[in-house]
Design a protein around this motif. Structure first.
Motif, PDB file in Angstrom:
ATOM      1  N   GLU A   1      21.207  10.581  13.829  1.00 54.47           N
ATOM      2  CA  GLU A   1      20.450   9.337  13.942  1.00 54.47           C
ATOM      3  C   GLU A   1      20.250   8.687  12.576  1.00 54.47           C
ATOM      4  O   GLU A   1      20.369   7.469  12.424  1.00 54.47           O
TER       5      GLU A   1
ATOM      6  N   ARG B   1      23.575   7.149  11.094  1.00 51.95           N
ATOM      7  CA  ARG B   1      23.988   5.905  11.756  1.00 51.95           C
ATOM      8  C   ARG B   1      23.360   4.686  11.096  1.00 51.95           C
ATOM      9  O   ARG B   1      23.951   3.604  11.050  1.00 51.95           O
ATOM     10  N   GLU B   2      22.147   4.882  10.558  1.00 52.74           N
ATOM     11  CA  GLU B   2      21.423   3.772   9.945  1.00 52.74           C
ATOM     12  C   GLU B   2      21.643   3.667   8.440  1.00 52.74           C
ATOM     13  O   GLU B   2      21.568   2.583   7.875  1.00 52.74           O
ATOM     14  N   ARG B   3      21.933   4.805   7.776  1.00 53.52           N
ATOM     15  CA  ARG B   3      21.879   4.823   6.311  1.00 53.52           C
ATOM     16  C   ARG B   3      23.190   5.122   5.619  1.00 53.52           C
ATOM     17  O   ARG B   3      23.236   5.129   4.394  1.00 53.52           O
TER      18      ARG B   3
END
Length: 518
Positions: free
Chosen positions: A509, A512-514
């Motif tokens: 998770e 996916r963002e960073r």
């Protein structure tokens, strides 16, 4: 199962026991044995036990103050803790939490951000309100990092394959680990992860660090005939290339006020030589020893060069007050009359690292460690700051600076490997660090590896995990349910194990963002 009279006697007791045990499970302590002695508990475990007791009290109108409750918690356990804190708040209680953890900050109803810097450059309220208010505040470093979090990796990963040098630990059996084989790549940034109590510290500190320390000492020429017995393992191979093993922990760097960052890192000797080389010193016949507060020649005799005097109290703890004779400047009046660039040696001790960088711009031997202190976010410290007043995080970063100071740039600016290859072991170095300081810590860890060393970090922080060249994920659960390697590989490889690894789930998770990787 109790019946009859026993059931009537135990009805209320069993209900209370089950209730309290369920609270311990809810704060992530289901792995603890009931006969576990209090001194063996970590700080985070003890704090969560106290929290579980409060959850069962059902009190209302209480103000709870928690200082970094997420210390030592895996992101999975962190979310369990935050749910428990939220339940306390629902019971009409007030929770004041001192915290650096991003998840905790994002869940807060009201945030008070202090700063803008640290030490003398802080102490002001930079912003307060909701997380949206903080993000909209340009003066808040916390708000800026919440709006634009770190992306990873900060530099290209060092590739690791079957031909890469590695430590091989076989037959590991200690505490909750049973007959485990592990490979630890060398010359890499290796992060050991896993839920709280999964066996990370047992692997990294109790087995790897303890045995390698003994093996490296045994490799000395005078002791080659002996072979120290291994602790918690049957065989360790690949340690021949390691010349030194060092644990960089948060223990104090000195116990007396005479110890300071300048003396611990070692550049104070260079400063003393600078003052001894001044014209005034040569006229008076002063040598470098005159400017040491550990010798009687030039130090203040009233405080013995400590800058403070201790007043003994009969029924209370001793009190330390500023020395009346030297005013905290540590030296006698004659020594303080020697000036260099308009500053006495006492004035220099009170100078911050940031100011000293400009002051010693022409002296490379002093400037190098001073800039390193700036790089790790310690520019606010004074050169003479007494070691006992430093926090654990500050002490740990000063130790890292001491190691980095041994690395020099060659004429082309590339890092030259030290004569000895060192293996560093760090246990949760992000404890007490703000998100901005974590970024600086990551940069320091990469510099140590770039210098030809190996760094092994036991850590729960996702930013550090995402920077690893290699992750060893312990688990899958804590206590008897742990002690195994659930996943090993790059952060992306561990993230693919989300179905079986708690770390893989939260890391997938997070990445996916960073992530900036393709």
């Amino acid at each position: 199962k109790t019946i009859g009279r026993e059931a009537a006697i135990g009805r209320d007791l069993l209900s209370e026991i089950r209730s309290r045990l369920s609270f311990l499970q809810r704060v992530g302590l289901g792995y603890l044995w009931l006969d576990r002695s209090a001194p063996t508990l970590s700080g985070g475990e003890a704090q969560r036990i106290r929290l579980a007791a409060q959850l069962g009290s059902n009190l209302q109108g209480v103000c709870y103050v928690l200082d970094e409750p997420t210390i030592g918690l895996h992101p999975r356990d962190n979310r369990i803790l935050l749910d428990a804190l939220g339940e306390l708040a629902k019971h009409r209680n007030t929770l004041v939490v001192v915290e650096h953890d991003e998840d905790t900050i994002r869940r807060a109803d009201h945030i008070i951000d202090l700063g803008p810097g640290a030490g003398v450059r802080g102490g002001a309220i930079v912003g307060c309100g909701t997380i949206a208010d903080l993000i909209a505040n340009p003066a808040s470093i916390t708000g800026q990092l919440l709006a634009k979090p770190l992306t990873h990796p900060r530099q290209p990963r060092r590739s690791t394959n079957t031909k890469s040098p590695a430590l091989a630990l076989k037959g590991i059996s200690l505490h909750n680990i049973g007959n485990l084989n592990v490979k630890v790549p060398l010359g890499r940034l290796v992060v050991v992860t896993g839920v709280s109590g999964s066996g990370k510290s047992t692997l990294a500190r109790d087995v790897l660090f303890t045995n390698l320390t003994a093996l490296v000492a045994d490799a000395a020429p005078r002791r080659r005939k002996s072979r120290p017995p291994l602790i918690g393992a049957t065989e360790i191979t690949g340690a021949d290339v390691i010349d030194r093993v060092l644990e960089v922990d948060q223990s104090p760097i000195g116990k007396t006020p005479r110890s300071s960052p300048a003396t611990y890192i070692g550049f104070w000797d260079d400063i003393r030589r600078i003052y001894a080389g001044s014209t005034e010193s040569k006229i008076r016949g002063y040598t470098a020893s005159r400017f040491s507060f550990n010798t009687a020649d030039g130090r203040c005799e009233s405080c013995g060069g400590q800058g403070v005097q201790t007043i003994e109290m009969s029924f209370l703890p001793d009190v330390k007050v500023l020395c009346d004779s030297c005013g905290g400047r540590r030296f006698d009046s004659e020594t303080l009359t020697v000036l260099w660039r308009g500053q006495s040696i006492g004035d220099l001790l009170a100078m911050s690292v940031d100011d000293a960088v400009e002051f010693f711009a022409a002296h490379a031997t002093v400037l190098h460690p001073l800039k390193l202190l700036q790089d790790v976010g310690l520019g606010y410290l004074t050169l003479g700051q007494p070691s006992p007043t430093l926090s654990g995080g500050e002490a740990q970063r000063i130790k890292l600076v001491t190691e980095l100071a041994k690395v020099r740039n060659d004429a082309r600016g590339s890092l030259r490997q030290k004569p000895k290859q060192t293996l560093y072991v760090l246990d949760e170095p992000t404890v007490g660090l703000h998100m901005a300081d974590v970024e600086k810590l990551i940069h320091v860890l990469h510099r140590l590896v770039d210098a030809g060393n190996s760094v092994i970090v036991v850590e729960h922080n996702l930013d550090v995990m995402a920077e690893a060249d290699w992750i060893i994920d312990m688990g899958p659960e804590a206590g008897a349910g742990g002690g195994k390697v659930v996943a090993a590989g790059t952060p992306a490889a561990v993230a693919k194990r989300a179905a079986s690894s708690h770390t893989g789930l939260v890391l997938a998770e997070f990445l996916r963002e960073r992530t900036t990787e393709a």
